[in-house]
Structures are given as structure tokens and as C-alpha cells.
Design a protein around this motif. Structure first.
Motif, PDB file in Angstrom:
ATOM      1  N   PRO A 161       0.951  -0.919   0.679  1.00 29.31           N
ATOM      2  CA  PRO A 161       0.174   0.126  -0.185  1.00 29.31           C
ATOM      3  C   PRO A 161       0.284   0.735  -0.011  1.00 29.31           C
ATOM      4  CG  PRO A 161      -0.528  -0.943   1.722  1.00 29.31           C
ATOM      5  CD  PRO A 161       0.353  -1.875   1.030  1.00 29.31           C
ATOM      6  N   GLU A 162       2.006   1.443   0.555  1.00 26.71           N
ATOM      7  CA  GLU A 162       2.849   2.922   0.246  1.00 26.71           C
ATOM      8  C   GLU A 162       3.767   2.887  -0.451  1.00 26.71           C
ATOM      9  OE1 GLU A 162       3.569  -0.608   2.613  1.00 26.71           O
ATOM     10  OE2 GLU A 162       2.485   0.316   4.691  1.00 26.71           O
ATOM     11  N   LEU A 163       3.622   2.108  -1.673  1.00 25.12           N
ATOM     12  CA  LEU A 163       4.179   2.357  -3.110  1.00 25.12           C
ATOM     13  C   LEU A 163       3.203   2.497  -4.350  1.00 25.12           C
ATOM     14  CD1 LEU A 163       6.971  -0.675  -2.778  1.00 25.12           C
ATOM     15  CD2 LEU A 163       6.939   1.404  -2.130  1.00 25.12           C
ATOM     16  N   THR A 164       3.432   3.023  -5.539  1.00 24.62           N
ATOM     17  CA  THR A 164       2.409   3.373  -6.387  1.00 24.62           C
ATOM     18  C   THR A 164       2.734   3.139  -7.255  1.00 24.62           C
ATOM     19  OG1 THR A 164       0.722   4.582  -5.022  1.00 24.62           O
ATOM     20  CG2 THR A 164       1.204   4.731  -7.807  1.00 24.62           C
ATOM     21  N   LEU A 165       2.444   1.724  -8.275  1.00 22.78           N
ATOM     22  CA  LEU A 165       2.894   1.583  -9.583  1.00 22.78           C
ATOM     23  C   LEU A 165       3.375   2.726 -11.049  1.00 22.78           C
ATOM     24  CD1 LEU A 165       5.252  -0.516 -10.834  1.00 22.78           C
ATOM     25  CD2 LEU A 165       2.830  -1.308 -11.685  1.00 22.78           C
ATOM     26  N   GLY A 166       4.503   2.759 -10.640  1.00 23.83           N
ATOM     27  CA  GLY A 166       4.141   3.872 -11.990  1.00 23.83           C
ATOM     28  C   GLY A 166       4.230   3.275 -13.699  1.00 23.83           C
ATOM     29  N   SER A 167       4.927   2.232 -13.850  1.00 24.39           N
ATOM     30  CA  SER A 167       5.265   1.666 -14.711  1.00 24.39           C
ATOM     31  C   SER A 167       6.355   0.304 -15.297  1.00 24.39           C
ATOM     32  CB  SER A 167       5.851   2.665 -16.286  1.00 24.39           C
ATOM     33  OG  SER A 167       7.320   3.455 -16.234  1.00 24.39           O
ATOM     34  N   ILE A 168       5.951  -0.463 -16.052  1.00 22.40           N
ATOM     35  CA  ILE A 168       6.685  -1.663 -16.366  1.00 22.40           C
ATOM     36  C   ILE A 168       7.193  -1.601 -18.051  1.00 22.40           C
ATOM     37  CG2 ILE A 168       6.455  -4.131 -16.027  1.00 22.40           C
ATOM     38  CD1 ILE A 168       4.861  -4.190 -14.049  1.00 22.40           C
ATOM     39  N   LYS A 169       8.391  -2.190 -18.456  1.00 28.01           N
ATOM     40  CA  LYS A 169       8.827  -1.531 -19.825  1.00 28.01           C
ATOM     41  C   LYS A 169       9.803  -2.781 -19.415  1.00 28.01           C
ATOM     42  CE  LYS A 169       8.196   3.960 -19.284  1.00 28.01           C
ATOM     43  NZ  LYS A 169       8.782   5.044 -20.218  1.00 28.01           N
ATOM     44  N   THR A 170      10.178  -2.715 -20.898  1.00 29.55           N
ATOM     45  CA  THR A 170      11.506  -3.462 -21.678  1.00 29.55           C
ATOM     46  C   THR A 170      12.303  -3.228 -22.150  1.00 29.55           C
ATOM     47  OG1 THR A 170       9.983  -4.741 -22.934  1.00 29.55           O
ATOM     48  CG2 THR A 170       9.557  -5.767 -20.833  1.00 29.55           C
ATOM     49  N   ASP A 171      13.259  -3.275 -22.903  1.00 28.77           N
ATOM     50  CA  ASP A 171      13.807  -2.603 -23.824  1.00 28.77           C
ATOM     51  C   ASP A 171      14.904  -4.747 -23.627  1.00 28.77           C
ATOM     52  OD1 ASP A 171      16.165  -1.267 -24.852  1.00 28.77           O
ATOM     53  OD2 ASP A 171      17.363  -1.044 -23.152  1.00 28.77           O
ATOM     54  N   PRO A 172      14.962  -4.584 -25.164  1.00 31.90           N
ATOM     55  CA  PRO A 172      14.259  -3.922 -26.059  1.00 31.90           C
ATOM     56  C   PRO A 172      12.782  -4.570 -26.069  1.00 31.90           C
ATOM     57  CG  PRO A 172      15.387  -5.659 -27.335  1.00 31.90           C
ATOM     58  CD  PRO A 172      15.601  -5.648 -25.551  1.00 31.90           C
ATOM     59  N   SER A 173      12.019  -3.368 -25.987  1.00 31.96           N
ATOM     60  CA  SER A 173      10.272  -3.102 -26.315  1.00 31.96           C
ATOM     61  C   SER A 173       9.530  -4.699 -27.635  1.00 31.96           C
ATOM     62  CB  SER A 173       9.392  -1.856 -26.276  1.00 31.96           C
ATOM     63  OG  SER A 173      10.269  -1.194 -27.776  1.00 31.96           O
ATOM     64  N   SER A 174      10.596  -4.618 -28.222  1.00 31.03           N
ATOM     65  CA  SER A 174       9.982  -5.712 -28.697  1.00 31.03           C
ATOM     66  C   SER A 174      11.105  -5.939 -29.885  1.00 31.03           C
ATOM     67  CB  SER A 174       8.911  -4.351 -30.418  1.00 31.03           C
ATOM     68  OG  SER A 174       9.898  -4.249 -30.811  1.00 31.03           O
ATOM     69  N   VAL A 175      11.045  -7.572 -30.372  1.00 26.03           N
ATOM     70  CA  VAL A 175      11.862  -8.126 -31.060  1.00 26.03           C
ATOM     71  C   VAL A 175      11.578  -8.425 -32.632  1.00 26.03           C
ATOM     72  CG1 VAL A 175      12.779  -8.771 -28.906  1.00 26.03           C
ATOM     73  CG2 VAL A 175      10.658 -10.594 -30.002  1.00 26.03           C
ATOM     74  N   MET A 176      12.019  -9.058 -33.258  1.00 22.77           N
ATOM     75  CA  MET A 176      12.089  -9.690 -34.706  1.00 22.77           C
ATOM     76  C   MET A 176      11.850 -11.164 -34.459  1.00 22.77           C
ATOM     77  SD  MET A 176      11.666  -8.379 -37.869  1.00 22.77           S
ATOM     78  CE  MET A 176      12.002  -6.871 -38.113  1.00 22.77           C
ATOM     79  N   ILE A 177      10.912 -11.738 -34.928  1.00 20.18           N
ATOM     80  CA  ILE A 177      11.023 -12.803 -34.542  1.00 20.18           C
ATOM     81  C   ILE A 177      11.064 -14.001 -36.727  1.00 20.18           C
ATOM     82  CG2 ILE A 177       9.974 -13.874 -32.713  1.00 20.18           C
ATOM     83  CD1 ILE A 177       7.323 -13.503 -34.022  1.00 20.18           C
ATOM     84  N   ILE A 178      11.304 -14.593 -36.660  1.00 18.70           N
ATOM     85  CA  ILE A 178      11.705 -16.057 -37.715  1.00 18.70           C
ATOM     86  C   ILE A 178      10.004 -16.688 -37.874  1.00 18.70           C
ATOM     87  CG2 ILE A 178      13.359 -14.239 -38.519  1.00 18.70           C
ATOM     88  CD1 ILE A 178      15.098 -17.256 -38.446  1.00 18.70           C
ATOM     89  N   TYR A 206      12.531  -3.171 -16.458  1.00 18.26           N
ATOM     90  CA  TYR A 206      11.459  -1.609 -15.759  1.00 18.26           C
ATOM     91  C   TYR A 206      11.618  -2.042 -14.840  1.00 18.26           C
ATOM     92  CZ  TYR A 206      16.853  -0.945 -17.530  1.00 18.26           C
ATOM     93  OH  TYR A 206      17.681  -1.012 -18.472  1.00 18.26           O
ATOM     94  N   VAL A 207      10.459  -1.924 -13.590  1.00 16.31           N
ATOM     95  CA  VAL A 207       9.348  -1.396 -12.647  1.00 16.31           C
ATOM     96  C   VAL A 207       9.604  -0.677 -11.879  1.00 16.31           C
ATOM     97  CG1 VAL A 207       8.159  -2.384 -11.211  1.00 16.31           C
ATOM     98  CG2 VAL A 207       9.576  -4.203 -13.186  1.00 16.31           C
ATOM     99  N   THR A 208       9.773   0.842 -12.074  1.00 23.39           N
ATOM    100  CA  THR A 208       9.631   1.554 -11.737  1.00 23.39           C
ATOM    101  C   THR A 208       8.325   1.899 -10.778  1.00 23.39           C
ATOM    102  OG1 THR A 208       8.675   3.161 -13.704  1.00 23.39           O
ATOM    103  CG2 THR A 208      11.070   2.799 -13.555  1.00 23.39           C
ATOM    104  N   MET A 209       8.138   3.143  -9.952  1.00 16.14           N
ATOM    105  CA  MET A 209       7.336   3.382  -9.352  1.00 16.14           C
ATOM    106  C   MET A 209       6.349   5.063  -9.881  1.00 16.14           C
ATOM    107  SD  MET A 209       7.170   1.183  -6.429  1.00 16.14           S
ATOM    108  CE  MET A 209       7.112  -0.643  -7.860  1.00 16.14           C
ATOM    109  N   ALA A 210       5.254   4.986  -9.052  1.00 11.12           N
ATOM    110  CA  ALA A 210       4.835   6.368 -10.076  1.00 11.12           C
ATOM    111  C   ALA A 210       5.623   7.782  -9.411  1.00 11.12           C
ATOM    112  CB  ALA A 210       3.505   7.061  -9.135  1.00 11.12           C
ATOM    113  N   GLY A 211       6.343   8.197 -10.401  1.00 18.20           N
ATOM    114  CA  GLY A 211       6.940   9.639 -10.136  1.00 18.20           C
ATOM    115  C   GLY A 211       8.463   9.448 -10.583  1.00 18.20           C
ATOM    116  N   GLU A 212       8.950   8.262 -10.645  1.00 15.49           N
ATOM    117  CA  GLU A 212      10.182   7.531 -10.471  1.00 15.49           C
ATOM    118  C   GLU A 212      10.711   7.457 -12.163  1.00 15.49           C
ATOM    119  OE1 GLU A 212      11.100   6.445  -6.290  1.00 15.49           O
ATOM    120  OE2 GLU A 212      11.278   5.135  -7.511  1.00 15.49           O
ATOM    121  N   THR A 213      11.960   7.602 -12.053  1.00 24.30           N
ATOM    122  CA  THR A 213      12.152   7.086 -13.583  1.00 24.30           C
ATOM    123  C   THR A 213      13.259   6.376 -13.728  1.00 24.30           C
ATOM    124  OG1 THR A 213      12.905   7.508 -15.851  1.00 24.30           O
ATOM    125  CG2 THR A 213      13.322   8.975 -14.017  1.00 24.30           C
TER     126      THR A 213
END
Length: 430
Positions: free
Chosen positions: A244-261, A316-323
Motif C-alpha cells: 500500500p505504501e507504493l504506487t506502481l508507475g510503469s513496467i517497461k522492457t528494453d528492447p520493447s519489441s523483437v524480430m522473430i522468424i 524496468y519496474v518503476t514506482m509512480a513519479g520515478e524513472t
């Protein structure tokens, strides 16, 4: 009548014979005056014969200064000499007659009017430079060039043969660093095979001249196989509930997409690559953090990552207001605690890249020199490249993520005998 004719022919016979002889000589004089002898200079290309005697001796020859012609004088009657050209003469240099390892006598002979011409007796020579002969084998690298068609990727490039044998002057063969056979794929959308001329390169990537080489093959067959491609996003699922003390900001990946064959039918069934909820459990989070996963095990059947695409994905899992960002911490800012007595420990790198989280303003003002960390070496023994956990104390407004590093532990050259004795006693007590 008959007698008169005979008397006419035999009368003054001596004078008549003398007249015939005089006429003959007069004819000779006239002929020589009208068709006198002339001398002209011709230049012909020299043909080298029996060059294999050098090959058998492990040598090659090079014509000095590139001059492979000789000039000679020819004398003949004008009516003959005007018909002659350099192609009417042969100039032969027999390698069996090589003199002083530098010159070969050249024999000049007329191929036309041989009995009517005189060639000057001056000896001509062909001058050569001898070089050591060597033979080397090189692996051929098959490559492609040009523009690839959309939604296609090169699956495989092969060539036949895969090895080429080169025979030539040693100093020139030794320049070869690579042999490449390149097929152009511009405008091609299906598998194909073509014959190409291999190119030779030196260590600097410059083309090597092959004019003096004897190659086992002059062309190489290059085969190119294509495969269908598709770009898909990476999706991260989570489990658990955030504190409850935390607020989730975003969950991002690097890279955000990949090429498949894969086959077109298999690619049509794939909309994204999903990282399962077992990787990110929100209940365990105490703040922003990042982790790395290998997505190769999450790929659907029938597809794979395209060549050159890494299977490692950072989350990357960041809380609200953070980067999220990174900072390179110098080794001198990291303290190694509890190093066993008589040993010395050191990081295996001069800097350590760590993940940091906070507001954009806080991260912008963060200095690497202000980040301090420590490693507890209690459990480490003597040895190189040992894994250890690097821990940090958070800076105001910034969360610094602990990370794994490698540490080498060696005998301390500055340790005293008392230290060694104490360490030995402790070992015995254990």
C-alpha cells in the motif's frame, strides 16, 4: 628456204651468244635497281616456354619492368620486306636457358619468307625477377549484399566449395587475410544460387590483386536461403499485490519489441512475446528495480529470434513519479569488508554500472562519486572471479539497486607472519 633459215641462225653465232649473255646481265642490273635490299626494325612479343621448370623448383618469375618485347633488324628485298609485319616472326625465350637467374636468351625466327630474309645476329634477352612460390588454403566466407525485401530475413548463406587453394608469389599470398564470396540479394524474394567471383582482402580490408595467382577455382557457387520475419512487442505479466505504501508507475522492457522468424503460418499466430507472471511478483517489491530475463524459452513453437537479436531483455519496474537510469560507480567508492586475514581482495573492474531510480530531477543531480557501496567478503576464499553482492546505501530521493559483481581474492603480499600464524590457528580450531 629451210637452208636460208639455218644460215640466218648460225651466221655470226658468237656475237649472238654474247648478246644473250649481255642481255641477261643487263636484266640482273635492272632487277636489282628496281628491287633493292632493305633493312627494317621489328618489335615482337616474347613467348616464354618451359616455365614449369621454375614451378618444379618452387619459384615463379616476373618480367622485369613489365617489358616482354624485343626489337631486331631484318634485311630482305624491298618486295619481300614490305609484306612483313611483327606477326611474321616468333620470339621465344626458353626457361631452360635461364642465365644468372635474371635473363633468358631470345631466339628470333621468321615464320614467313624464311629463306629470303636475314635477321641480325645480335643476341636479345628477356629479363626476369624470380620469386619464391607458395601454396595456401583459405576458407571462403559467404556473404550477402544489397537491400533485403520487407518481411524477409536471410536464414542461411552457404558456398561451394568452402575452401580455395591459392598458389603464387609468397610475399603476395601472405597478404591475404580473408576470402569473401558475396551474393547480391536486391530484389530477390526466394531462395537462389549464383556463381560469383571470390574477392581477396588484406588485414586492412583492401583488395589483394590476384593476377599473379593460380586459383583452384575461378568462381564460387553461393546459395542464399530466406525466411519470413515479424516484429512483435514484449509483454510483461505480474503476480502478487504491491504494498500500500507504493504506487506502481510503469513496467517497461528494453528492447520493447523483437524480430522473430519462421514459417508464415506460425508467424500469423504470434501477436506478442509474453514474459510470465512468475518473473515479476509485486508482493516482493520494496521500490523500483530492474532485472534481466532470457526470452528464448518464452517463444511459441515454430518461431525463433532472428539472427543478431539478443535473447536478453531488461525489465524496468518503476514506482509512480520515478524513472530509471544507470550510473558508473568507481571501484574506489566500493569498500570490501571482512576480508579473511592474510588475504587481499579487489574488484575485477575499475567501474561498476548500477541501476538507479528516482525523479528526473534527482537522477540529473546524482554524481557517481557520491554513490558508496560495500561488499561483504566473509564467505569468500582465495581465488579469482568469485561472485559477490555489491550493496548500496540509498541517496536521498534515489534508490540504488544492489547488483552482482566479481571479486578476486589472493594472498596478501603485505601480510605479516603473525597474520599467517593467526589464520593457521583459526583454521585448526575450525
Amino acid at each position: 628456204m629451210k637452208q636460208k633459215i639455218i644460215n640466218a641462225l648460225t651466221k655470226d653465232i658468237g656475237l649472238k651468244i654474247l648478246a644473250i649473255i649481255f642481255s641477261f646481265f643487263l636484266w640482273l642490273v635492272v632487277v636489282n635497281i628496281d628491287d633493292p635490299k632493305q633493312t627494317r626494325t621489328f618489335t615482337s612479343v616474347v613467348t616464354v616456354t618451359n616455365a614449369d621448370v621454375l614451378t618444379q623448383a618452387g619459384k615463379l618469375y616476373e618480367i622485369k619492368d613489365g617489358v616482354n618485347t624485343v626489337s631486331f633488324r631484318v634485311t630482305a628485298k624491298r618486295s619481300i620486306i614490305e609484306k612483313l609485319s611483327p606477326s611474321d616472326f616468333s620470339a621465344i625465350a626458353d626457361m631452360n636457358n635461364l642465365e644468372n637467374a635474371e635473363r633468358i636468351p631470345v631466339t628470333i625466327a621468321a615464320k614467313s619468307y624464311a629463306n629470303y630474309v636475314t635477321i641480325s645476329s645480335r643476341q636479345n634477352y628477356l629479363y626476369v625477377i624470380l620469386k619464391d612460390l607458395t601454396t595456401e588454403r583459405f576458407v571462403i566466407s559467404a556473404q550477402t549484399s544489397g537491400t533485403l525485401e520487407p518481411e524477409l530475413a536471410v536464414e542461411e548463406v552457404t558456398c561451394s566449395p568452402t575452401v580455395i587453394t591459392v598458389t603464387g608469389p609468397q610475399e603476395e599470398v601472405e597478404k591475404i587475410a580473408s576470402v569473401v564470396a558475396t551474393a547480391n540479394i536486391t530484389g530477390v524474394s526466394s531462395n537462389f544460387t549464383e556463381n560469383v567471383i571470390p574477392k581477396f582482402y588484406d588485414k586492412d580490408g583492401e583488395t589483394v590483386d590476384t593476377s599473379n595467382f593460380n586459383l583452384s577455382v575461378s568462381t564460387v557457387s553461393v546459395s542464399v536461403a530466406f525466411v519470413n520475419t515479424k516484429a512483435v512487442d514484449i509483454v510483461v505479466k505480474t503476480s502478487g499485490t504491491l504494498s500500500p505504501e507504493l504506487t506502481l508507475g510503469s513496467i517497461k522492457t528494453d528492447p520493447s519489441s523483437v524480430m522473430i522468424i519462421g514459417e508464415a503460418s506460425a508467424l500469423n499466430d504470434v501477436s506478442n512475446i509474453t514474459i510470465p507472471d512468475t518473473v515479476i511478483n509485486l508482493s516482493n517489491l520494496t521500490g523500483s528495480f530492474t532485472t534481466s530475463v532470457d526470452i528464448s524459452s518464452y517463444l511459441p513453437d515454430g518461431v525463433q529470434l532472428s539472427e543478431g537479436t539478443s535473447s536478453k531483455v531488461a525489465i524496468y519496474v518503476t514506482m509512480a513519479g520515478e524513472t530509471a537510469s544507470t550510473v558508473d560507480v568507481p571501484a574506489e567508492n566500493i569498500e570490501l569488508k571482512n576480508v579473511p586475514r592474510g588475504l587481499a581482495a579487489a574488484l575485477d573492474s575499475k567501474t561498476v554500472t548500477v541501476n538507479v531510480f528516482g525523479s528526473e530531477q534527482a537522477l540529473a543531480s546524482l554524481k557517481a562519486d557520491s554513490v558508496k557501496g560495500y561488499i561483504d567478503c566473509t564467505a569468500l576464499g582465495e581465488g579469482e572471479g568469485q561472485n559477490a553482492v555489491l550493496q548500496f546505501e540509498n541517496v536521498d530521493g534515489v534508490t540504488i539497486q544492489n547488483t552482482s559483481v566479481t571479486v578476486s581474492v589472493i594472498a596478501d603480499p603485505n601480510a605479516t607472519e603473525e597474520d599467517s600464524a593467526t589464520e593457521s590457528d583459526e583454521t585448526k580450531e575450525d
